[in-house]
Design an enzyme around this catalytic site. Structure first.
Site, mmCIF file in Angstrom:
data_model
loop_
_atom_site.group_PDB
_atom_site.id
_atom_site.type_symbol
_atom_site.label_atom_id
_atom_site.label_comp_id
_atom_site.label_asym_id
_atom_site.label_seq_id
_atom_site.Cartn_x
_atom_site.Cartn_y
_atom_site.Cartn_z
ATOM 1 N N HIS A 14 0.830 -1.213 0.000
ATOM 2 C CA HIS A 14 0.000 0.000 0.000
ATOM 3 C C HIS A 14 0.864 1.264 0.000
ATOM 4 O O HIS A 14 2.072 1.235 0.262
ATOM 5 C CB HIS A 14 -0.916 0.013 1.223
ATOM 6 C CG HIS A 14 -0.162 0.019 2.520
ATOM 7 N ND1 HIS A 14 0.410 1.157 3.051
ATOM 8 C CD2 HIS A 14 0.144 -0.984 3.384
ATOM 9 C CE1 HIS A 14 1.019 0.862 4.185
ATOM 10 N NE2 HIS A 14 0.870 -0.431 4.409
ATOM 11 N N GLU A 89 -1.413 -7.156 7.438
ATOM 12 C CA GLU A 89 -0.073 -7.032 8.020
ATOM 13 C C GLU A 89 0.043 -7.936 9.248
ATOM 14 O O GLU A 89 -0.965 -8.367 9.831
ATOM 15 C CB GLU A 89 0.167 -5.561 8.405
ATOM 16 C CG GLU A 89 1.516 -5.249 9.024
ATOM 17 C CD GLU A 89 2.672 -5.599 8.118
ATOM 18 O OE1 GLU A 89 3.041 -6.810 8.079
ATOM 19 O OE2 GLU A 89 3.221 -4.685 7.479
#
Length: 212
Positions: A14, A89
């Site tokens: 990202h 994550e």
């Protein structure tokens, strides 16, 4: 599935967030992109992927990945993204929201650093636990590729995810697997003896030296 079938997997991180800028562990906190600061890196990635067609798109369900995907996919006609929370994550537990500067004097944090993430942080997950859920997520991508004849898939995820995938598929050390914002890897997998084997790995976007 017959041997010799292949899948190109483009896996990207990202764009920039405020916590990236502050060097804070984000983990599974649902942090937004830092705009407009995130745009230059994401524009570069968008340009890199111009003209490419993806048979499937998969994203972490966290907002920073969804925002990144929305930016790089606008007007491209790519398939609707499937969200997979297994692509989140690493869960940093009690370290989330804190920086190295704030944690560096804590013995348990130093032990975690020395273990290259193999030790789980308090309330979080170890690198092995992360690899296990990534193995399941990739297994699902490969299975869908087989069933639906996918040849190229885009995955939008997180830095820690890509680092662990690089440990597995590129054989790089923990500290060498870091990728920048809106960057990642292009892996090609080939079916051999009933298993998907990584046959090549390239940086995305490609370094200037590879373009020249």
């Amino acid at each position: 599935m017959a041997d010799g079938m292949y899948l190109e997997l483009v896996v990207v991180r990202h764009g920039l967030t405020q916590w990236n800028l502050d060097k804070r562990y984000q983990g599974q906190r649902d942090i937004e992109l830092l705009l407009p600061d995130a745009l230059p890196d994401m524009d570069r990635l968008r340009d890199e992927l111009a003209g490419e067609h993806f048979d499937a798109v998969v994203s972490s369900d966290l907002k920073r990945c969804r925002q990144t995907l929305a930016h790089i996919s606008e007007g491209r006609g790519w398939p609707e993204a499937r969200r997979d929370e297994r692509l989140r994550e690493n869960d940093f537990g009690e370290f989330e929201g804190r920086s190295w500067e704030e944690l560096k004097e804590h013995a348990i944090y130093r032990d975690w650093i020395d273990s290259a993430g193999e030790m789980a942080p308090p309330g979080g997950e170890s690198a092995e636990q992360l690899r296990q859920r990534l193995h399941l997520a990739l297994g699902d991508i490969f299975a869908r590729a087989q069933a639906e004849q996918h040849r190229k898939v885009l995955v939008v995820t997180h830095g820690g995810v890509i680092r662990e995938l690089r440990r597995v598929h590129d054989g790089v050390a923990f500290w060498d697997g870091v990728v920048g914002q809106a960057a990642g890897r292009r892996w090609v997998f080939i079916q051999q003896s009933g298993e998907w084997q990584c046959s090549s790995s390239l940086a995305v976007p490609a370094p200037a030296s590879e373009i020249a």
